[in-house]
Design a protein around this motif. Structure first.
Motif, short mmCIF file in Angstrom:
data_model
loop_
_atom_site.label_atom_id
_atom_site.label_comp_id
_atom_site.label_asym_id
_atom_site.label_seq_id
_atom_site.Cartn_x
_atom_site.Cartn_y
_atom_site.Cartn_z
N PRO A 65 53.48 -23.33 -24.06
CA PRO A 65 53.61 -23.86 -25.21
C PRO A 65 52.09 -23.82 -26.05
O PRO A 65 51.27 -24.26 -25.39
CB PRO A 65 54.05 -25.37 -25.45
N PRO A 66 52.27 -23.43 -27.07
CA PRO A 66 50.73 -23.32 -28.01
C PRO A 66 50.25 -24.80 -28.07
O PRO A 66 50.94 -25.75 -28.35
CB PRO A 66 51.07 -22.64 -29.32
N PHE A 67 48.96 -24.82 -28.04
CA PHE A 67 48.20 -25.91 -28.53
C PHE A 67 48.18 -26.15 -29.80
O PHE A 67 48.45 -25.41 -30.77
CB PHE A 67 46.85 -25.96 -27.94
N ASP A 68 48.30 -27.66 -30.57
CA ASP A 68 48.07 -27.73 -31.93
C ASP A 68 46.74 -28.09 -32.17
O ASP A 68 45.89 -28.29 -31.13
CB ASP A 68 49.29 -28.70 -32.29
N ASP A 69 46.32 -28.25 -33.33
CA ASP A 69 45.03 -28.46 -33.91
C ASP A 69 44.50 -29.97 -33.34
O ASP A 69 43.31 -30.12 -33.26
CB ASP A 69 45.03 -28.78 -35.63
N ALA A 70 45.36 -30.80 -33.19
CA ALA A 70 45.19 -31.85 -32.79
C ALA A 70 45.03 -32.22 -31.03
O ALA A 70 44.55 -33.39 -30.82
CB ALA A 70 46.22 -33.16 -33.21
N THR A 71 45.20 -31.05 -30.39
CA THR A 71 45.09 -31.27 -29.05
C THR A 71 43.72 -31.91 -28.50
O THR A 71 43.52 -32.82 -27.70
CB THR A 71 45.28 -30.03 -28.40
N ARG A 72 42.85 -31.35 -29.05
CA ARG A 72 41.31 -31.79 -28.69
C ARG A 72 41.30 -33.34 -28.82
O ARG A 72 40.54 -34.30 -28.16
CB ARG A 72 40.39 -31.03 -29.46
N GLN A 73 41.60 -33.98 -30.23
CA GLN A 73 41.62 -35.47 -30.46
C GLN A 73 42.32 -36.20 -29.55
O GLN A 73 41.92 -37.35 -29.09
CB GLN A 73 42.20 -35.70 -31.74
N ARG A 74 43.61 -35.97 -29.21
CA ARG A 74 44.35 -36.54 -28.14
C ARG A 74 43.59 -36.43 -26.48
O ARG A 74 44.11 -37.27 -25.91
CB ARG A 74 45.77 -35.99 -28.18
N HIS A 75 43.04 -35.37 -26.47
CA HIS A 75 42.45 -34.96 -24.78
C HIS A 75 41.12 -34.62 -25.07
O HIS A 75 40.61 -33.52 -24.86
CB HIS A 75 43.40 -33.98 -24.28
N PRO A 76 40.11 -35.65 -25.48
CA PRO A 76 38.70 -35.37 -26.00
C PRO A 76 38.07 -34.98 -24.53
O PRO A 76 37.06 -34.21 -24.56
CB PRO A 76 38.17 -36.47 -26.29
N GLN A 77 38.56 -35.27 -23.35
CA GLN A 77 37.90 -35.00 -21.98
C GLN A 77 38.02 -33.39 -21.43
O GLN A 77 37.62 -33.28 -20.52
CB GLN A 77 38.43 -35.95 -20.87
N LEU A 78 39.09 -32.96 -22.09
CA LEU A 78 39.26 -31.67 -21.62
C LEU A 78 38.52 -30.53 -21.86
O LEU A 78 37.86 -30.43 -23.10
CB LEU A 78 40.82 -31.13 -22.37
N ALA A 79 37.71 -29.72 -21.03
CA ALA A 79 36.78 -29.07 -21.03
C ALA A 79 36.78 -27.69 -21.05
O ALA A 79 36.28 -26.84 -21.81
CB ALA A 79 35.62 -29.24 -19.93
N LEU A 80 38.05 -27.18 -20.39
CA LEU A 80 38.33 -25.76 -20.14
C LEU A 80 39.98 -25.40 -20.19
O LEU A 80 40.43 -26.25 -19.47
CB LEU A 80 37.68 -25.28 -18.80
N VAL A 81 40.13 -24.55 -21.00
CA VAL A 81 41.38 -23.83 -20.86
C VAL A 81 41.46 -22.55 -20.02
O VAL A 81 40.58 -21.55 -20.54
CB VAL A 81 42.06 -23.70 -22.19
#
Length: 338
Positions: A65-81
């Motif tokens: 499923p596509p990420f949304d604009d707030a994905t980074r805010q919900r998962h700030p530790q995510l470094a790489l897709v």
């Protein structure tokens, strides 16, 4: 005291995982950290959020499923897709690139499969193999069939390539040894690169008018959407083979269908505006003997799929070891990518 293992989220459906990751890739992935696998056969947006909780990297692919604009805010530790498919345009919003999320993709690993498919279509068309087969199967006389189907040498033809990305360049590398004169349409390919590839830079209308085979490999961008319409198709010489394994949106489909129905050109189409292609689509008309159709299959080989998955497992390993990434998509690349 040992640091806790990095969490890596696998955002692939079970079907896609089996297609993209062989046993060696799974073993390697398990060695990199704590792997969080989906627990059901499908993945929805809620599953994505649950799987990404605390994850440093994630492995995505077809049907993620596509990420949304707030994905980074919900998962700030995510470094790489690490995307095991090609285009990331519909998966990752532009804003996430601008906020520092790193993204890699496996588009370069698909190129060889598409390139072989394109050359196969060109070879079949030049030698009329499908016509020979059909006429013999339906009772045609041996020598009459041979005389009725024109035979042309691919190496003696001029081939126009529209788009010099991963796939376009892979097609060039296969065609040049045949002896083809290869014309390339791409504003980002300069004369020095073209000379190194053994091809010639040209404008779109010149390539359309001069080529015996035209193959599309351009991305869909505002300036390329429906870039080929009735005017452009009319420039093709009688008997030209028009191949599209890129995106249907590059071409005015009604104009293309009209040109095919006229019998003036041949076509090999792997992509369509509506996929799956509806049963009543006019492109399925058995009377259109001058077009071959396929179900968006050009990039799909077992070898390519496993290479795509392996490339992204390797990429996650590089991230965790602090090494440079090999397949990273930069924000500036998006302006000219599919």
């Amino acid at each position: 005291m040992n640091e806790p293992a990095s969490v890596i989220a696998v955002l692939l459906t079970e079907k896609t995982r089996r297609m993209m990751l062989d046993d060696a890739a799974v073993t390697q992935l398990n060695s990199l950290g704590q792997i969080r696998w989906p627990t059901s056969a499908t993945i929805d947006t809620a599953d994505v959020d649950n799987l990404l909780e605390g994850a440093t990297a994630c492995l995505t692919g077809w049907r993620t499923p596509p990420f949304d604009d707030a994905t980074r805010q919900r998962h700030p530790q995510l470094a790489l897709v690490a995307h095991s498919a090609g285009s990331v345009r519909t998966l990752i919003p532009m804003r996430l690139f601008e906020e520092g999320l790193r993204v890699s993709h496996a588009a370069s690993k698909i190129a060889a499969s598409v390139a072989e498919f394109v050359v196969a279509e060109a070879l079949f068309a030049m030698r009329g193999i499908h016509r020979l087969h059909h006429q013999l199967r339906t009772g045609g006389e041996w020598l009459d069939v041979r005389a009725a189907v024109p035979q042309r040498l691919l190496g003696a033809r001029t081939v126009g390539i529209v788009g010099a990305g991963y796939v376009g360049r892979a097609v060039m590398r296969l065609l040049v040894p045949f002896g083809c004169r290869v014309l390339v349409v791409d504003p980002y390919l300069d004369e020095r690169e073209a000379a190194a590839l053994g091809v010639l830079c040209t404008a779109l209308e010149e390539a359309l008018a001069q080529s015996d085979v035209i193959s599309l490999h351009a991305p869909v961008l505002p300036e390329t959407r429906r870039m080929i319409g009735a005017h452009e198709l009319a420039l093709l010489r009688p008997g030209t083979l028009f191949i599209n394994t890129a995106r249907a949106e590059l071409v005015d489909q009604a104009a293309l269908l009209a040109e095919i129905r006229s019998g003036r050109i041949e076509a090999a189409l792997d992509v369509f505006d509506n996929e799956p292609l509806p049963p009543d689509s006019p492109f399925r008309d058995p009377a259109l003997a001058n077009v071959t159709i396929s179900p968006h299959a050009a990039g799909h080989t077992d070898e390519a799929h496993f290479a795509q998955g392996q490339a992204m497992v390797d990429e996650i390993g590089r991230l965790l070891r602090g090494e440079p990434l090999h397949h990273e998509v930069s924000r500036s690349m998006l302006d000219r990518m599919a």
